[in-house]
Motif scaffolding. Sequence first.
Motif, PDB file in Angstrom:
ATOM      1  N   GLY A 484       0.793  -1.217   0.000  1.00  0.00           N
ATOM      2  CA  GLY A 484       0.000   0.000   0.000  1.00  0.00           C
ATOM      3  C   GLY A 484       0.829   1.271   0.000  1.00  0.00           C
ATOM      4  N   ILE A 485       0.217   2.338  -0.492  1.00  0.00           N
ATOM      5  CA  ILE A 485       0.812   3.679  -0.508  1.00  0.00           C
ATOM      6  C   ILE A 485      -0.053   4.595   0.342  1.00  0.00           C
ATOM      7  CG2 ILE A 485       1.348   5.688  -1.957  1.00  0.00           C
ATOM      8  CD1 ILE A 485       1.785   3.755  -4.291  1.00  0.00           C
ATOM      9  N   LEU A 486       0.575   5.416   1.181  1.00  0.00           N
ATOM     10  CA  LEU A 486      -0.124   6.476   1.896  1.00  0.00           C
ATOM     11  C   LEU A 486       0.187   7.789   1.194  1.00  0.00           C
ATOM     12  CD1 LEU A 486      -1.762   7.722   4.189  1.00  0.00           C
ATOM     13  CD2 LEU A 486       0.348   7.781   5.553  1.00  0.00           C
ATOM     14  N   TYR A 487      -0.818   8.337   0.546  1.00  0.00           N
ATOM     15  CA  TYR A 487      -0.661   9.590  -0.201  1.00  0.00           C
ATOM     16  C   TYR A 487      -1.333  10.715   0.568  1.00  0.00           C
ATOM     17  CZ  TYR A 487      -1.863  13.136  -3.742  1.00  0.00           C
ATOM     18  OH  TYR A 487      -2.055  14.315  -4.418  1.00  0.00           O
ATOM     19  N   VAL A 488      -0.572  11.752   0.895  1.00  0.00           N
ATOM     20  CA  VAL A 488      -1.112  12.944   1.519  1.00  0.00           C
ATOM     21  C   VAL A 488      -1.073  14.074   0.492  1.00  0.00           C
ATOM     22  CG1 VAL A 488      -0.945  14.594   3.416  1.00  0.00           C
ATOM     23  CG2 VAL A 488      -0.281  12.200   3.777  1.00  0.00           C
ATOM     24  N   ALA A 489      -2.242  14.603   0.158  1.00  0.00           N
ATOM     25  CA  ALA A 489      -2.340  15.671  -0.854  1.00  0.00           C
ATOM     26  C   ALA A 489      -1.902  16.994  -0.226  1.00  0.00           C
ATOM     27  CB  ALA A 489      -3.760  15.751  -1.392  1.00  0.00           C
ATOM     28  N   ARG A 490      -0.611  17.158  -0.078  1.00  0.00           N
ATOM     29  CA  ARG A 490      -0.046  18.299   0.635  1.00  0.00           C
ATOM     30  C   ARG A 490      -0.342  19.622  -0.057  1.00  0.00           C
ATOM     31  NH1 ARG A 490       5.733  18.384   3.623  1.00  0.00           N
ATOM     32  NH2 ARG A 490       5.793  20.586   4.209  1.00  0.00           N
ATOM     33  N   HIS A 491      -0.540  19.590  -1.354  1.00  0.00           N
ATOM     34  CA  HIS A 491      -0.733  20.827  -2.113  1.00  0.00           C
ATOM     35  C   HIS A 491      -2.135  21.414  -1.950  1.00  0.00           C
ATOM     36  CE1 HIS A 491      -2.372  17.611  -4.601  1.00  0.00           C
ATOM     37  NE2 HIS A 491      -3.116  18.514  -5.212  1.00  0.00           N
ATOM     38  N   VAL A 648      -5.191  10.725   1.663  1.00  0.00           N
ATOM     39  CA  VAL A 648      -5.715  11.665   2.649  1.00  0.00           C
ATOM     40  C   VAL A 648      -5.647  13.060   2.044  1.00  0.00           C
ATOM     41  CG1 VAL A 648      -5.501  12.589   4.981  1.00  0.00           C
ATOM     42  CG2 VAL A 648      -4.936  10.189   4.531  1.00  0.00           C
ATOM     43  N   LEU A 649      -6.811  13.694   1.876  1.00  0.00           N
ATOM     44  CA  LEU A 649      -6.884  14.974   1.177  1.00  0.00           C
ATOM     45  C   LEU A 649      -6.782  16.157   2.142  1.00  0.00           C
ATOM     46  CD1 LEU A 649      -9.760  14.056  -1.309  1.00  0.00           C
ATOM     47  CD2 LEU A 649      -7.309  13.561  -1.446  1.00  0.00           C
ATOM     48  N   ASP A 650      -6.148  15.937   3.259  1.00  0.00           N
ATOM     49  CA  ASP A 650      -5.967  16.971   4.283  1.00  0.00           C
ATOM     50  C   ASP A 650      -4.469  17.200   4.464  1.00  0.00           C
ATOM     51  OD1 ASP A 650      -5.820  18.503   6.604  1.00  0.00           O
ATOM     52  OD2 ASP A 650      -7.535  17.519   7.531  1.00  0.00           O
ATOM     53  N   PRO A 651      -3.946  18.334   4.011  1.00  0.00           N
ATOM     54  CA  PRO A 651      -2.496  18.557   4.069  1.00  0.00           C
ATOM     55  C   PRO A 651      -1.939  18.610   5.487  1.00  0.00           C
ATOM     56  CG  PRO A 651      -3.636  20.605   3.533  1.00  0.00           C
ATOM     57  CD  PRO A 651      -4.662  19.510   3.478  1.00  0.00           C
TER      58      PRO A 651
END
Length: 687
Positions: A484-491, A648-651
């Motif tokens: 799995g990948i944990l992606y955080v939409a930092r932008h 996770v769409l929370d930077p």
Amino acid sequence: MTPADAPDAPQLLDLAVGALGGGRREGQRRMAEAVAEAVDDGRHLLVQAGTGTGKSLAYLVPAVRHAVVDGKRVIVSTATLALQRQVVTRDLPLVAETVGPKLPRAPKVALLKGWHNYLCKHKVTGGYPVEGATLFDLPADPGPGEGSGAEQHPAPSRPPGPRRGGRPDDSATLADHVRRLHAWADETDTGDRDDLVPGVPDKAWRQVSVTALECLGQRCPLLAECFPERARAAARDADVVVTNHAMLGIAVSGSPGVLPEHDAVVVDEAHELAERVTAAATVDLSLTVVEHAARLARRHGGTETEALDAASQRLGSLLATAPAERFPLGLPDDLREAVGAVRDAARELLTRLKPQGAGKQEAPDAGMKMAQSAVLQLFEVAERMAAEDTTADVLWCSRPPENAPWAGDGVTRLHAAPLAVAGLIRTHLLGEATGVFTSATLTLGGTFDPVARSLGLAGSGGSDGTADWTGLDVGSPFDYPRQGILYVARHLPAPGREPTTDAQLDEIAGLIEAAGGRTLGLFSSRRAALAAAEAMRERLDVPVLCQGDDQLPTLVKAFADDPATCLFGTLSLWQGVDVPGPSCQLVLVDRIPFPRPDDPVKAARARSVEQAGGNGFMQVSATHAALLLAQGAGRLVRTGEDRGVVAVLDPRLATARYGSFLTRSMPDFWPTTDGELVRAALRRLDT
């Protein structure tokens, strides 16, 4: 066979696993050894066992051995109906069949639920009066607030989730459901509501069941046929008793007699125990509740209720204008006086409802028992809210929003919940018993301490003897960094008051398009889930289901059956969905799931921590969010073959100081903030 001749827990575990055709799992074996040592030595244990460990067998085998060999009863509790059913119908029978022949005798097992979960034979045969309109004249399923008024006090042992027993027939009338229940009463061996498939609405079930307070007990003419009494008798004779967290909550909040005597308690899904105990110990008071008690006292107690009626009118007028807020210093003076008047009137009414003179030893009839029960509950709730010292409780008023579809019955209520439950758990659950607590998510921020504190266990657990508990993480059979990948939409901008933003919707659309559907969307609010679902239906050519479109089990099945389908929803999806395989390769989290700022209990607990010199945000809000994030992220990998992304769409997860605490609570996925890399990975999975 003597106890000394019995095989140890790991040897017995090998037998059970072998019967399933499985092989040895190191984490499962380590857990079984630790559970056996804990119950033998009387030292509390917190054991984190990731999905796929096989933790049910790892605690059931040593529990059965301890109960049979040492002659000491063990309670096993689960949070969800699904796990309870698995333990009772699959796991325990397997253990009994494979392990039993190696023990001095076969283990005896029983299932125990709250009183209201069982059909009452005396009520079915007409032993209790029917409240309100004639039963068969009622509409199909009147809304809350009508009929008997029992909606104000739902059965405490009912775990949250889909309606039990499968979805009821929506076209049937209340009379149809009740006729079916009367026929079922002559067929069932258990009277257990969960054995009725398909199920019936709560309104129908209340026509054939009673609460523990309403039961006539030993003087019931049908005592020999009483289903809840049979269940309790079986529990008193059993080695292992399976129950649920709500029953533990009832025991912890002042009714220890609901459980048979026991030496150890094993709590599965233990991350939910503190919240379930809080729910069981929370009470409410409304004009509807007071009027219901007075009506029963007049009708079945044969007494006037002038004092209670006057107190009811005063309370009702104040509730009509009471602010929907928390009362940190106790109820305002006018409300406290009004609730005190209700308390005093209920106390006086209880005295008049007691049998007098020569008939004192005679059993009250069922109607009188119902009246006594309602007035007693009213008195206890009012006494608690009107007490001079309410610092142990959180008090608040709730008012349903006007014209909202979720406004319920429109009744304004006062509520009281315990400020803390750790002491209650420590005293009433662990005072004389050893506790074994297990879950896939017990370490928050990389430590067991937050969960241990919530359970009344102090200090840091380890093998050095500095605390009365031990923490053990047996890991997971899954390779999270590779799966799995944990992606955080930092932008993206930090979330605000709006349910969704255009930038967030663009990000969601791009990720779902790359994944080819296959998305479980976990949202912090119903508004956000609806807004995102509507936007994706307009933008994308994939089916998008949203919680509320249908019964949750139906939606989850549709999601699992079609890999192109997406499912969006709120809290029920964060913890209750198990969809392995290609249908769930992207888990979307719209924002860090902190508790609502207006949550009265969480706000009061955070304030209490701060007043004691601690960090209320980290101990309450961040811990709450960490637990939900861990549970939500755990939806992605359910087998060794699963692959995918948690987005996770929370930077703030990447930028805030508390972000590392939250990420340490989640599975150890490979982390990134590179959106293009993630979309490319999803496209490869899709092909």
